[in-house]
Design an enzyme around this catalytic site. Structure first.
Site, PDB file in Angstrom:
ATOM      1  CG  ASP A   1     -11.514   8.332  -1.745  1.00 23.43           C
ATOM      2  OD1 ASP A   1     -10.852   8.917  -2.612  1.00 23.43           O
ATOM      3  OD2 ASP A   1     -11.019   7.893  -0.694  1.00 23.43           O
TER       4      ASP A   1
ATOM      5  NE  ARG B   1      -8.791   8.965   0.583  1.00 23.79           N
ATOM      6  CZ  ARG B   1      -8.251   7.775   0.743  1.00 23.79           C
ATOM      7  NH1 ARG B   1      -7.221   7.620   1.559  1.00 23.79           N
ATOM      8  NH2 ARG B   1      -8.703   6.739   0.081  1.00 23.79           N
TER       9      ARG B   1
ATOM     10  CD  GLU C   1       2.347   6.443  -6.920  1.00 23.18           C
ATOM     11  OE1 GLU C   1       3.372   6.951  -6.430  1.00 23.18           O
ATOM     12  OE2 GLU C   1       1.193   6.749  -6.561  1.00 23.18           O
TER      13      GLU C   1
ATOM     14  CG  ASP D   1       6.259  -3.890   3.118  1.00 18.30           C
ATOM     15  OD1 ASP D   1       6.419  -3.931   1.874  1.00 18.30           O
ATOM     16  OD2 ASP D   1       6.955  -3.189   3.865  1.00 18.30           O
TER      17      ASP D   1
ATOM     18  N   GLY E   1       0.787   3.011  -3.913  1.00 17.93           N
ATOM     19  CA  GLY E   1       2.121   2.592  -3.499  1.00 17.93           C
ATOM     20  C   GLY E   1       2.682   1.433  -4.288  1.00 17.93           C
TER      21      GLY E   1
ATOM     22  CD  GLU F   1      -5.521   9.183  -2.458  1.00 17.73           C
ATOM     23  OE1 GLU F   1      -6.316   8.242  -2.536  1.00 17.73           O
ATOM     24  OE2 GLU F   1      -4.550   9.193  -1.683  1.00 17.73           O
TER      25      GLU F   1
ATOM     26  N   GLY G   1      -2.415  -0.293  -3.593  1.00 22.19           N
ATOM     27  CA  GLY G   1      -1.658   0.040  -2.394  1.00 22.19           C
ATOM     28  C   GLY G   1      -2.064  -0.939  -1.309  1.00 22.19           C
TER      29      GLY G   1
ATOM     30  CG  HIS H   1      -5.351   3.611  -5.847  1.00 23.69           C
ATOM     31  ND1 HIS H   1      -5.035   4.958  -5.767  1.00 23.69           N
ATOM     32  CD2 HIS H   1      -5.027   3.088  -4.636  1.00 23.69           C
ATOM     33  CE1 HIS H   1      -4.550   5.225  -4.561  1.00 23.69           C
ATOM     34  NE2 HIS H   1      -4.539   4.086  -3.865  1.00 23.69           N
TER      35      HIS H   1
END
Length: 412
Positions: free
Chosen positions: A153, A96, A344, A293, A341, A395, A216, A214
């Site tokens: 990407d 990637r 989901e 986080d 992340g 991915e 994350g 998306h």
């Protein structure tokens, strides 16, 4: 054939081994030829005293990997794992690569010329591309008998119209390749193919107008019509768009000039300082004072931190604005998809982003939204006019699909 997929970051390397049969072709129903995952692993904490190594089969059963120490060479760990006893021989390696630059418009077999083009693209993605290029060079030395391929990407977003990809800047810079490229394309492509698979098995009808969030450490929102990208929030680099973990998203260009004027030192030092701010010190971490986080930020907000609470509100607002703008652009919305992340695993973020949209036909099923799971799942209620899906990012699988297709083209 057996394909090793590498997805690297600045301090981690994720890797997977896939077994692939015959390629089916270029049509969107790639689900017919999905490669089969055999094993996966991750090396994290690279460059720190907390080097971590995991390696397991497709069922999550730990595989006996090499012994790790804080001083272990991550590349030795990777090579020992994938070449260990019982592992299949590697026929091809897929990587990637975030940004291909202005010269490469498709996924590519890696040659010296392609590597040179990637080196030229480093200025577009300094946070991601240098580590990927260094890894590719090292892997080509360690696996000289395998074919090596770069998957980008940006390719998925080639379908955006000119009015979506063009910046209103002088032509001289546009001719240098300065435009909106878009990112997280491999993730978006995996979502599209999962929904095609679900529609082919009667689980749902494929949405004509869809937004994919998306979310994350890096975050982007993409608008799709009939499964093709028509606009996306990230632009020339993965720094723009919605607010992210350590990146600010879209800013007033004058603010960047202000930061440059405030930076100390010569021109090179000033550019480096501002680049560090925009890639590593902005976003949620700058607002919350917490680590990168979402769980830590939510915990701090629940404990009464006004800074963490503001960070969550700024993040949520930026995503809501993007989803709303794209819904208006497409003349309506048939589905919203969350992946990545946060997308989901954080039901609270999904609920906050979609809160109060019942009059627009978006109705969450609270129980389904809070329930976990790793497969494609619907979290909207039965009476929702807009489907809301949670889809696991795939991915690595998409890289394996593209590697197999490129291999098939070379064979023919």
């Amino acid at each position: 054939m057996h394909i090793l997929v590498i997805n690297s970051g600045s301090s981690s390397i994720k890797f997977s081994i896939f077994e692939a049969g015959n390629a089916v072709g270029q049509e969107r129903a790639l689900w017919l030829s999905w490669p089969r995952a055999l094993s996966s692993g991750e090396i994290s904490g690279i460059g720190t005293a907390k080097l971590e190594f995991t390696f397991s089969d497709a069922n999550g059963q730990a595989l006996g990997g090499p012994a790790k120490t804080a001083s272990a060479d991550p590349m030795d760990l990777l090579e020992d794992a994938v070449c260990g006893q019982g592992m299949p021989p590697i026929d091809a390696v897929g990587y990637r690569v975030v940004h291909p630059g202005a010269r490469l418009n498709e996924h590519q077999r890696i040659t010296d010329e392609v590597l040179e083009d990637l080196e030229q693209a480093v200025s577009f993605a300094p946070l991601h591309d240098p580590a990927a290029i260094a890894l590719i060079r090292e892997m080509m030395k360690r696996f000289p008998g395998a074919r090596h391929y770069a998957c980008f990407d940006t390719v998925f977003h080639q379908t955006m119209p000119a009015e979506a990809s063009t910046y209103a800047i002088p032509v001289k810079y546009r001719e240098q390749g300065v435009r909106r490229y878009g990112f997280h394309g491999l993730s978006c492509e995996g979502v599209v193919d999962d929904l095609h698979s679900a529609s082919n098995t009667g689980q749902t009808s494929f949405p004509q107008r869809m937004v994919i969030a998306h979310l994350g450490s890096g975050c982007s929102v993409t608008a799709l019509v009939d499964g093709r990208s028509v606009d996306t929030t990230m632009g020339l680099t993965p720094t723009g768009g919605v607010v992210m973990g350590t990146r600010p998203g879209d800013l007033d260009p004058g603010l960047v000039l202000y930061l440059l004027r405030q930076a100390e030192g010569d021109r090179v030092a000033a550019l480096s300082a501002v680049e560090t701010i925009l890639n590593h010190q902005a976003g949620m971490v700058a607002l919350s004072g917490q680590p990168n986080d979402m769980r830590a930020t939510r915990k701090a907000a629940e404990a009464g931190s006004a800074d963490a609470d503001l960070a969550l509100k700024v993040f949520t607002r930026s995503v809501r604005k993007a989803v709303g703008a794209f819904a208006w652009l497409m003349g309506g919305l048939d589905a919203v998809v969350f992946t990545g992340g946060i997308g989901e695993h954080d039901g609270k973020s999904r609920a906050e982003i979609l809160r109060g949209l019942e009059s627009c036909g978006v109705v969450l099923d609270a129980a389904a939204n809070e329930a976990g799971g790793d497969a494609l799942r619907r979290v909207s209620s039965e009476d929702s006019q807009v489907d809301v899906w949670v889809v696991t990012a795939q991915e690595d699988r998409m890289i394996a699909v593209h590697v197999r297709q490129m291999e098939s083209q070379e064979e023919s």
